[in-house]
Design an enzyme around this catalytic site. Sequence first.
Site, PDB file in Angstrom:
ATOM      1  N   ARG A 147       0.861  -1.180   0.000  1.00 11.09           N
ATOM      2  CA  ARG A 147       0.000   0.000   0.000  1.00 11.09           C
ATOM      3  C   ARG A 147       0.897   1.230   0.000  1.00 11.09           C
ATOM      4  O   ARG A 147       1.890   1.266   0.741  1.00 11.09           O
ATOM      5  CB  ARG A 147      -0.907   0.012   1.235  1.00 11.09           C
ATOM      6  N   TYR A 159      -3.116  11.163   6.525  1.00 12.27           N
ATOM      7  CA  TYR A 159      -3.323   9.795   6.981  1.00 12.27           C
ATOM      8  C   TYR A 159      -2.302   8.860   6.326  1.00 12.27           C
ATOM      9  O   TYR A 159      -2.031   8.964   5.122  1.00 12.27           O
ATOM     10  CB  TYR A 159      -4.742   9.299   6.605  1.00 12.27           C
ATOM     11  N   ASP A 217      -5.184   4.015  -0.098  1.00 13.01           N
ATOM     12  CA  ASP A 217      -6.351   4.244   0.753  1.00 13.01           C
ATOM     13  C   ASP A 217      -6.762   5.707   0.691  1.00 13.01           C
ATOM     14  O   ASP A 217      -6.027   6.580   1.137  1.00 13.01           O
ATOM     15  CB  ASP A 217      -5.986   3.852   2.204  1.00 13.01           C
ATOM     16  N   HIS A 219      -9.298   6.911   2.200  1.00 13.92           N
ATOM     17  CA  HIS A 219      -9.749   7.185   3.577  1.00 13.92           C
ATOM     18  C   HIS A 219     -10.951   8.120   3.656  1.00 13.92           C
ATOM     19  O   HIS A 219     -10.976   9.065   4.448  1.00 13.92           O
ATOM     20  CB  HIS A 219      -8.587   7.756   4.400  1.00 13.92           C
ATOM     21  N   GLU A 243      -8.969   2.285  -2.101  1.00 11.47           N
ATOM     22  CA  GLU A 243      -9.797   1.984  -0.929  1.00 11.47           C
ATOM     23  C   GLU A 243     -10.508   3.218  -0.402  1.00 11.47           C
ATOM     24  O   GLU A 243      -9.951   4.322  -0.397  1.00 11.47           O
ATOM     25  CB  GLU A 243      -8.892   1.420   0.162  1.00 11.47           C
ATOM     26  N   GLU A 269     -14.264  -0.928   5.810  1.00 10.86           N
ATOM     27  CA  GLU A 269     -13.647  -1.142   7.135  1.00 10.86           C
ATOM     28  C   GLU A 269     -14.437  -0.470   8.250  1.00 10.86           C
ATOM     29  O   GLU A 269     -14.335  -0.881   9.397  1.00 10.86           O
ATOM     30  CB  GLU A 269     -12.203  -0.669   7.141  1.00 10.86           C
ATOM     31  N   ARG A 290     -13.943  -4.894   2.768  1.00 12.35           N
ATOM     32  CA  ARG A 290     -12.841  -4.474   3.633  1.00 12.35           C
ATOM     33  C   ARG A 290     -13.059  -4.720   5.126  1.00 12.35           C
ATOM     34  O   ARG A 290     -12.178  -4.459   5.930  1.00 12.35           O
ATOM     35  CB  ARG A 290     -12.590  -2.977   3.451  1.00 12.35           C
ATOM     36  N   GLU A 346      -4.697  -7.388   4.692  1.00 11.28           N
ATOM     37  CA  GLU A 346      -3.869  -6.281   5.194  1.00 11.28           C
ATOM     38  C   GLU A 346      -3.047  -6.792   6.375  1.00 11.28           C
ATOM     39  O   GLU A 346      -3.565  -7.505   7.244  1.00 11.28           O
ATOM     40  CB  GLU A 346      -4.762  -5.125   5.631  1.00 11.28           C
ATOM     41  N   TRP A 409     -11.942  12.142   8.210  1.00  7.26           N
ATOM     42  CA  TRP A 409     -10.492  11.934   8.418  1.00  7.26           C
ATOM     43  C   TRP A 409     -10.075  10.644   7.759  1.00  7.26           C
ATOM     44  O   TRP A 409     -10.830   9.652   7.804  1.00  7.26           O
ATOM     45  CB  TRP A 409     -10.175  11.861   9.916  1.00  7.26           C
TER      46      TRP A 409
HETATM   47  C1  CS2 Z   1      -6.803   2.230   7.601  1.00  7.80           C
HETATM   48  C2  CS2 Z   1      -6.744   2.075   9.087  1.00  7.80           C
HETATM   49  O1  CS2 Z   1      -5.756   0.141   7.571  1.00  7.80           O
HETATM   50  C3  CS2 Z   1      -6.467   0.913   6.927  1.00  7.80           C
HETATM   51  O2  CS2 Z   1      -6.923   0.712   5.805  1.00  7.80           O
HETATM   52  O3  CS2 Z   1      -7.968   2.749   7.096  1.00  7.80           O
HETATM   53  O4  CS2 Z   1      -5.443   2.370   9.461  1.00  7.80           O
HETATM   54  C4  CS2 Z   1      -7.676   2.961   9.872  1.00  7.80           C
HETATM   55  O5  CS2 Z   1      -7.288   4.305   9.721  1.00  7.80           O
HETATM   56  C5  CS2 Z   1      -7.581   2.559  11.326  1.00  7.80           C
HETATM   57  O6  CS2 Z   1      -7.909   1.194  11.423  1.00  7.80           O
HETATM   58  C6  CS2 Z   1      -8.512   3.377  12.183  1.00  7.80           C
HETATM   59  O7  CS2 Z   1      -8.448   2.906  13.500  1.00  7.80           O
HETATM   60 MG    MG Z   2      -8.480   1.931   5.228  1.00  7.19          MG
END
Ligand code: CS2
Ligand code: MG
Length: 409
Positions: A147, A159, A217, A219, A243, A269, A290, A346, A409
Amino acid sequence: MKIVAADIIVSSPDRNFVTLKITTDEGITGLGDATLNGRELSVASYLRDHVAPLLMGRDPHRIEDTWQFLYRSAYWRRGPVTMAAIAAVDVALWDIKAKAAGMPLYQLLGGASRTGIMAYGHASGRDIPELFDSIRRHLDEGFRSIRVQTSVPGINAVYGVAAQPSATGQRYDYEPAQRTPLPAEEDWDTRAYLRHLPSVFEAVRGEFGPELPLLHDGHHRMTPIQAAKLGKALEPYDLFWLEDCTPAENQEALRLVRQHTTTPLAIGEVFNTVWDYQTLIREQLIDYVRSAVTHTGGITAMRKLLDFAAQYQIKSGIHGPTDISPVGMAAALHLDLAIHNFGIQEYMKHTPLANEVFRQSFTFTDGYLHPGDQPGLGVELDEEVAARFPYEPAYLPFNRLKDGTIHDW
Ligand code: CS2
Ligand code: MG
């Protein structure tokens, strides 16, 4: 066999983890991960105050019935806290059942469908040279899928990019939760990000070639048309997936993105039940699911979700950051090994301190993970070590735009 105890263990070796330990009258115990980053104590209370008393005397082998009982008897449905609590019970019961059978958990899920589980690691950098170093380090560690996250000119904290090397000097995988009494404010500018990202992937493809599977990602930060624009701009770089390209509570938003780009999409996620995916899966608006076992009601629910996805040629991409504990990670690996529609896993390595609390036995060899063949999940928790690390408040950051507007975020 009967459940005689359900203990909730909160431990914070370097980040907060919540673990449920269920004990039976035959002495067999099972573990479940109940970690919800930034809201850990909510799940600990849900389990301690509202679930543990209901489990006493129940037959631990009745996993489906226990799942349905916890889901329907609460009356109030779904949500991250409820589904993380149910997940912890579910995984602990699967752990017990597999230990009682003397088998690794994946054998109870239909046995192995593959020899290893392809993992992806988190490369990041504040600039292209740092990013290349991080990619090389992950390749040296054996990762065969990467990634890619980078800083963005004009944005202070983005992020996925560790702000500074960790104490060991290594570019440490980015741990988003910050041990501060209040969430930290970060900044964001989507247009700056959209201007910058394609050049990053052009540089990475130029340096590492066309074959290496690359993921990114987004996000949750783009509007659907911005996500469509990015997906289209990244097509020449042949990503394995993009993602969380846009917030997907409105699942229909992905119809617009899908119309504009063939870049594969991964979402989910932050979801916690199959209902969050219903349109996304039925209309094939995504390519990868995810969710984490820990956040989606456990193995029982996640298996049903992935079987639904399989009917639409959608694969798994189970969430595996460090805020999924080694217990939650092991549960994912047993599922990854058994299902047919596996996509990728992941894998963000836990720290040595976390591995003192959780004695895990899964392996990572030449880019592939394997849960191992010990009975059950294959993870034990050292309660004495865990007790050395009490809970510490820690929160995920939040974003504001330049004009002060709150942003995803
Ligand atoms: C992220 C995570 O792993 C990922 O794809 O989106 O790091 C996410 O930010 C964290 O799990 C939040 O706790
Ligand atoms: Mg993620």
